[in-house]
Design a protein around this motif. Sequence first.
Motif, PDB file in Angstrom:
ATOM      1  N   ILE A  50      37.589  45.073  51.084  1.00 20.08           N
ATOM      2  CA  ILE A  50      37.267  44.016  50.143  1.00 20.08           C
ATOM      3  C   ILE A  50      37.551  44.506  48.725  1.00 20.08           C
ATOM      4  N   ASP A  51      37.732  43.539  47.816  1.00 18.91           N
ATOM      5  CA  ASP A  51      37.914  43.901  46.414  1.00 18.91           C
ATOM      6  C   ASP A  51      36.563  43.898  45.703  1.00 18.91           C
ATOM      7  N   LYS A  55      35.929  39.707  47.978  1.00 24.04           N
ATOM      8  CA  LYS A  55      36.937  38.990  48.766  1.00 24.04           C
ATOM      9  C   LYS A  55      37.744  39.972  49.600  1.00 24.04           C
ATOM     10  N   ASP A  56      38.215  39.496  50.752  1.00 22.00           N
ATOM     11  CA  ASP A  56      39.082  40.323  51.588  1.00 22.00           C
ATOM     12  C   ASP A  56      40.290  40.795  50.788  1.00 22.00           C
ATOM     13  N   SER A  57      40.659  42.062  50.965  1.00 23.36           N
ATOM     14  CA  SER A  57      41.885  42.570  50.367  1.00 23.36           C
ATOM     15  C   SER A  57      42.743  43.200  51.461  1.00 23.36           C
ATOM     16  N   TYR A  82      36.080  49.459  49.820  1.00 23.05           N
ATOM     17  CA  TYR A  82      36.763  48.811  48.697  1.00 23.05           C
ATOM     18  C   TYR A  82      38.230  49.210  48.676  1.00 23.05           C
ATOM     19  N   HIS A  83      39.083  48.220  48.498  1.00 20.19           N
ATOM     20  CA  HIS A  83      40.510  48.473  48.273  1.00 20.19           C
ATOM     21  C   HIS A  83      41.020  47.407  47.319  1.00 20.19           C
ATOM     22  N   PRO A  84      41.748  47.790  46.268  1.00 15.78           N
ATOM     23  CA  PRO A  84      42.243  46.773  45.331  1.00 15.78           C
ATOM     24  C   PRO A  84      43.207  45.812  46.014  1.00 15.78           C
ATOM     25  N   GLN A  85      43.259  44.612  45.488  1.00 15.78           N
ATOM     26  CA  GLN A  85      44.202  43.627  46.006  1.00 15.78           C
ATOM     27  C   GLN A  85      45.631  44.109  45.805  1.00 15.78           C
ATOM     28  N   LYS A  86      46.486  43.807  46.758  1.00 22.70           N
ATOM     29  CA  LYS A  86      47.905  44.088  46.588  1.00 22.70           C
ATOM     30  C   LYS A  86      48.521  42.925  45.823  1.00 22.70           C
ATOM     31  N   LYS A  87      48.872  43.170  44.581  1.00 23.24           N
ATOM     32  CA  LYS A  87      49.391  42.107  43.729  1.00 23.24           C
ATOM     33  C   LYS A  87      50.797  41.710  44.157  1.00 23.24           C
ATOM     34  N   GLY A  88      51.007  40.395  44.258  1.00 24.21           N
ATOM     35  CA  GLY A  88      52.317  39.893  44.640  1.00 24.21           C
ATOM     36  C   GLY A  88      53.204  39.695  43.428  1.00 24.21           C
TER      37      GLY A  88
END
Length: 279
Positions: free
Chosen positions: A121-122, A126-128, A203-209
């Motif tokens: 999650i971030d 939210k799911d990341s 925790y893992h940051p979102q992978k930005k598109g």
Amino acid sequence: MEDQYLISIIIPTINRKEQFNALLASIKKSEYQNYEIIVVDQNGSNLLDNIITGCKEDFSIQHYKVNFKGAAKARNYGALFAQGELLCFPDDDAEIFPNTLSIACNSFNQIDCSVLFGKCIDKSGKDSVLKFNTKAAYLTLQNHDNMFVESTMFVKSDIFKKYEFDETFGIGTFYGAEEGYDLILRMLTANISIYYNPILKIYHPQKKGNYSETLAIQRVFSYRCGLAHLCMKHKLYKKLLSRSFKIIAYLSYLILFDRAKVRYYLSELLGILAGVIVR
């Protein structure tokens, strides 16, 4: 009294200093204290020396500098030195929560399994990384989508050492992803019990598109080489064809209406082709 497992936290790391420091800080805040840390340092420099030296009063920490690159190979290497009954492999830009290790230990005490996965999650909750299933379940060969990411894996040491990561997969190799997927398919084929518990969070940051950035285009090419390599190894031809046709159809739309994304998805398609051709 429930078992208190020694957990070996194996961290392969390269080119990340602040994120690595944040991961160690999060481990320090863990309510579960029966762990050791094994750092597999692929930097080829003294980037992390001061951080690790400063932590030695707080942690049982081993620091191995290696002259190879590759996340899967680094995880396997770190496992050689692990004393724990359980192993986990957080990414060097991830963080654990205060109850992450406790939940993992309790899950192994309460559930009959050899491998346990949670969710990423971030900071907002939210799911990341991917959209995870909301319900706990055992993984099967027919039902495992959205229930595993290797960064959330806890695995019994004796089981992991029988299977290990296939070092031809993963970041730092030509086939730049799917080492976790390959591992669980091999384990499930051998009837190893794998459980997904969404209460277990990392925790893992979102992978930005970013569809125009060169690094993102190179990354998707490498990742799809990994997907194709996985599908060829495990004969998942339907999955491979399905993804390929979806990309081709989407490219037709993008050429007409959103050309800024064409290079990204063309790179994805070429990655699949390269992963099939390069053996």
